[in-house]
Motif scaffolding. Structure first.
Motif, PDB file in Angstrom:
ATOM      1  N   ASN A 262       0.833  -1.214   0.000  1.00 20.44           N
ATOM      2  CA  ASN A 262       0.000   0.000   0.000  1.00 20.44           C
ATOM      3  C   ASN A 262       0.863   1.259   0.000  1.00 20.44           C
ATOM      4  O   ASN A 262       0.533   2.267  -0.646  1.00 20.44           O
ATOM      5  CB  ASN A 262      -0.940  -0.004   1.196  1.00 20.44           C
ATOM      6  CG  ASN A 262      -2.023  -1.071   1.077  1.00 20.44           C
ATOM      7  OD1 ASN A 262      -2.353  -1.501  -0.035  1.00 20.44           O
ATOM      8  ND2 ASN A 262      -2.581  -1.514   2.206  1.00 20.44           N
ATOM      9  N   LYS A 263       1.987   1.172   0.765  1.00 19.47           N
ATOM     10  CA  LYS A 263       2.895   2.325   0.774  1.00 19.47           C
ATOM     11  C   LYS A 263       3.432   2.601  -0.631  1.00 19.47           C
ATOM     12  O   LYS A 263       3.522   3.765  -1.073  1.00 19.47           O
ATOM     13  CB  LYS A 263       4.055   2.069   1.740  1.00 19.47           C
ATOM     14  CG  LYS A 263       3.665   2.173   3.202  1.00 19.47           C
ATOM     15  CD  LYS A 263       4.868   1.914   4.076  1.00 19.47           C
ATOM     16  CE  LYS A 263       4.499   1.995   5.542  1.00 19.47           C
ATOM     17  NZ  LYS A 263       5.672   1.721   6.417  1.00 19.47           N
ATOM     18  N   TRP A 264       3.826   1.534  -1.338  1.00 18.89           N
ATOM     19  CA  TRP A 264       4.341   1.719  -2.687  1.00 18.89           C
ATOM     20  C   TRP A 264       3.257   2.290  -3.609  1.00 18.89           C
ATOM     21  O   TRP A 264       3.526   3.167  -4.455  1.00 18.89           O
ATOM     22  CB  TRP A 264       4.841   0.383  -3.246  1.00 18.89           C
ATOM     23  CG  TRP A 264       6.209   0.003  -2.727  1.00 18.89           C
ATOM     24  CD1 TRP A 264       6.522  -0.892  -1.803  1.00 18.89           C
ATOM     25  CD2 TRP A 264       7.437   0.591  -3.154  1.00 18.89           C
ATOM     26  NE1 TRP A 264       7.866  -0.963  -1.576  1.00 18.89           N
ATOM     27  CE2 TRP A 264       8.475  -0.022  -2.428  1.00 18.89           C
ATOM     28  CE3 TRP A 264       7.796   1.587  -4.085  1.00 18.89           C
ATOM     29  CZ2 TRP A 264       9.814   0.295  -2.573  1.00 18.89           C
ATOM     30  CZ3 TRP A 264       9.150   1.900  -4.239  1.00 18.89           C
ATOM     31  CH2 TRP A 264      10.128   1.246  -3.473  1.00 18.89           C
ATOM     32  N   ILE A 265       2.043   1.775  -3.421  1.00 14.43           N
ATOM     33  CA  ILE A 265       0.947   2.280  -4.273  1.00 14.43           C
ATOM     34  C   ILE A 265       0.694   3.756  -3.998  1.00 14.43           C
ATOM     35  O   ILE A 265       0.561   4.580  -4.924  1.00 14.43           O
ATOM     36  CB  ILE A 265      -0.330   1.449  -4.033  1.00 14.43           C
ATOM     37  CG1 ILE A 265      -0.129   0.022  -4.554  1.00 14.43           C
ATOM     38  CG2 ILE A 265      -1.529   2.087  -4.705  1.00 14.43           C
ATOM     39  CD1 ILE A 265      -1.249  -0.934  -4.180  1.00 14.43           C
ATOM     40  N   VAL A 266       0.614   4.101  -2.682  1.00 14.90           N
ATOM     41  CA  VAL A 266       0.381   5.516  -2.316  1.00 14.90           C
ATOM     42  C   VAL A 266       1.531   6.377  -2.814  1.00 14.90           C
ATOM     43  O   VAL A 266       1.333   7.504  -3.335  1.00 14.90           O
ATOM     44  CB  VAL A 266       0.203   5.639  -0.794  1.00 14.90           C
ATOM     45  CG1 VAL A 266       0.191   7.106  -0.387  1.00 14.90           C
ATOM     46  CG2 VAL A 266      -1.072   4.945  -0.347  1.00 14.90           C
TER      47      VAL A 266
ATOM     48  N   SER B 216       3.477   5.789  -5.323  1.00 13.99           N
ATOM     49  CA  SER B 216       3.390   5.914  -6.784  1.00 13.99           C
ATOM     50  C   SER B 216       2.335   6.936  -7.177  1.00 13.99           C
ATOM     51  O   SER B 216       2.527   7.753  -8.096  1.00 13.99           O
ATOM     52  CB  SER B 216       3.079   4.550  -7.395  1.00 13.99           C
ATOM     53  OG  SER B 216       4.088   3.623  -7.088  1.00 13.99           O
ATOM     54  N   VAL B 217       1.185   6.889  -6.494  1.00 14.48           N
ATOM     55  CA  VAL B 217       0.095   7.838  -6.801  1.00 14.48           C
ATOM     56  C   VAL B 217       0.553   9.252  -6.521  1.00 14.48           C
ATOM     57  O   VAL B 217       0.318  10.192  -7.322  1.00 14.48           O
ATOM     58  CB  VAL B 217      -1.166   7.476  -5.981  1.00 14.48           C
ATOM     59  CG1 VAL B 217      -2.210   8.584  -6.110  1.00 14.48           C
ATOM     60  CG2 VAL B 217      -1.729   6.150  -6.438  1.00 14.48           C
ATOM     61  N   ILE B 218       1.201   9.433  -5.354  1.00 13.62           N
ATOM     62  CA  ILE B 218       1.688  10.775  -5.015  1.00 13.62           C
ATOM     63  C   ILE B 218       2.715  11.254  -6.046  1.00 13.62           C
ATOM     64  O   ILE B 218       2.712  12.413  -6.488  1.00 13.62           O
ATOM     65  CB  ILE B 218       2.283  10.769  -3.601  1.00 13.62           C
ATOM     66  CG1 ILE B 218       1.171  10.552  -2.563  1.00 13.62           C
ATOM     67  CG2 ILE B 218       3.029  12.060  -3.309  1.00 13.62           C
ATOM     68  CD1 ILE B 218       1.676  10.343  -1.152  1.00 13.62           C
ATOM     69  N   GLY B 219       3.619  10.328  -6.442  1.00 16.16           N
ATOM     70  CA  GLY B 219       4.623  10.704  -7.451  1.00 16.16           C
ATOM     71  C   GLY B 219       3.974  11.088  -8.763  1.00 16.16           C
ATOM     72  O   GLY B 219       4.392  12.065  -9.426  1.00 16.16           O
ATOM     73  N   ALA B 220       2.937  10.317  -9.148  1.00 18.19           N
ATOM     74  CA  ALA B 220       2.238  10.628 -10.401  1.00 18.19           C
ATOM     75  C   ALA B 220       1.564  11.989 -10.324  1.00 18.19           C
ATOM     76  O   ALA B 220       1.585  12.788 -11.285  1.00 18.19           O
ATOM     77  CB  ALA B 220       1.230   9.530 -10.712  1.00 18.19           C
ATOM     78  N   LEU B 221       0.923  12.273  -9.160  1.00 18.42           N
ATOM     79  CA  LEU B 221       0.256  13.559  -8.977  1.00 18.42           C
ATOM     80  C   LEU B 221       1.257  14.716  -9.032  1.00 18.42           C
ATOM     81  O   LEU B 221       1.006  15.762  -9.650  1.00 18.42           O
ATOM     82  CB  LEU B 221      -0.511  13.569  -7.644  1.00 18.42           C
ATOM     83  CG  LEU B 221      -1.752  12.672  -7.581  1.00 18.42           C
ATOM     84  CD1 LEU B 221      -2.325  12.653  -6.160  1.00 18.42           C
ATOM     85  CD2 LEU B 221      -2.819  13.158  -8.567  1.00 18.42           C
ATOM     86  N   VAL B 222       2.383  14.535  -8.369  1.00 20.05           N
ATOM     87  CA  VAL B 222       3.411  15.580  -8.375  1.00 20.05           C
ATOM     88  C   VAL B 222       3.917  15.817  -9.802  1.00 20.05           C
ATOM     89  O   VAL B 222       4.109  16.966 -10.245  1.00 20.05           O
ATOM     90  CB  VAL B 222       4.569  15.196  -7.442  1.00 20.05           C
ATOM     91  CG1 VAL B 222       5.742  16.148  -7.621  1.00 20.05           C
ATOM     92  CG2 VAL B 222       4.093  15.180  -5.992  1.00 20.05           C
ATOM     93  N   PHE B 223       4.141  14.699 -10.504  1.00 18.88           N
ATOM     94  CA  PHE B 223       4.609  14.822 -11.881  1.00 18.88           C
ATOM     95  C   PHE B 223       3.580  15.549 -12.747  1.00 18.88           C
ATOM     96  O   PHE B 223       3.929  16.403 -13.578  1.00 18.88           O
ATOM     97  CB  PHE B 223       4.906  13.420 -12.443  1.00 18.88           C
ATOM     98  CG  PHE B 223       5.432  13.439 -13.837  1.00 18.88           C
ATOM     99  CD1 PHE B 223       6.744  13.874 -14.104  1.00 18.88           C
ATOM    100  CD2 PHE B 223       4.624  13.088 -14.916  1.00 18.88           C
ATOM    101  CE1 PHE B 223       7.220  13.903 -15.401  1.00 18.88           C
ATOM    102  CE2 PHE B 223       5.102  13.113 -16.205  1.00 18.88           C
ATOM    103  CZ  PHE B 223       6.410  13.523 -16.460  1.00 18.88           C
TER     104      PHE B 223
END
Length: 219
Positions: free
Chosen positions: A194-198, A200-207
């Motif tokens: 879940n940490k990796w998923i969160v 990844s989502v945060i990284g995608a949003l930042v990008f």
């Protein structure tokens, strides 16, 4: 020691003493009175022999430790009975003319021999009774030791059952701990995933935000 044997033994001792007295009395008589007294003595001898046979049968039916002592007693009693029989034979064969001589010499000697024999019998009986008491004491100590051993074995058995119950309980606890460990491991893996998923989502949003800002600023 056999109570049956003791009963026969008391009867024999009483009968033996009575026969010895009758022998002394018969040696002082003559004629029909003497014959009647000798007849009574012979009847008593038959009773004494019957008692000895009963004691012999009872002694041989016991265990070897008690049997040996009782048979030793019997040998003394048989010897005593033979002495009485010899006295009866002497009385029966003694003529009236020899009665005075018997009273002066033989009777006193016979009484002394009979008294000495009975004294030896009493001493032997006392020694055998002491040996019997020691055997009884040893048997009692052996039984107490056996009871103590049985009690210790029972305690050890109970302790073994307690240890087995504790072992089973600990085995059940180990099973529960193993299951709990598996559950925690699975939860830890899910949390990591879940940490990796969160992340990844945060990284995608930042990008995405950076791209949006770039395009806006570049115009």
């Amino acid at each position: 020691m056999s109570e049956v044997f003791d009963g026969y033994e008391r009867q024999y001792c009483e009968l033996s003493a009575n026969l010895s007295k009758k022998c002394t009395s018969a040696s002082l008589l003559d004629g029909e009175q003497k014959k009647q007294k000798v007849s009574e003595i012979k009847t008593g001898l038959d009773d004494a022999e019957a008692l000895i046979r009963k004691m012999d049968l009872e002694a041989r039916s016991l265990q070897p430790s008690a049997k040996a002592m009782l048979l030793a007693k019997l040998r003394e009693y048989k010897s005593d009975l033979n002495n009485i029989k010899n006295e009866v034979k002497k009385i029966s064969s003694t003529s009236l003319a020899a009665r005075d001589e018997l009273l002066e010499s033989g009777l006193a000697e016979t009484e002394m021999v009979s008294s000495d024999q009975r004294g030896r019998l009493l001493m032997s009986t006392e020694r055998l009774n002491q040996s019997s008491d020691r055997i009884k004491e040893s048997r009692r100590a052996m039984l107490e030791t056996e009871e103590l051993g049985v009690s210790i074995l029972q305690d050890l058995h109970n302790q073994r059952q307690s240890l087995l119950h504790t072992h089973n309980t600990l085995h059940g606890v180990d099973d529960y701990i193993g299951k709990s460990k598996k559950i925690l491991t699975a939860m830890s893996r899910r949390m990591t995933r879940n940490k990796w998923i969160v992340g990844s989502v945060i990284g995608a949003l930042v990008f995405a935000i950076i791209l949006i800002l770039y395009f806006k600023l570049s115009r």
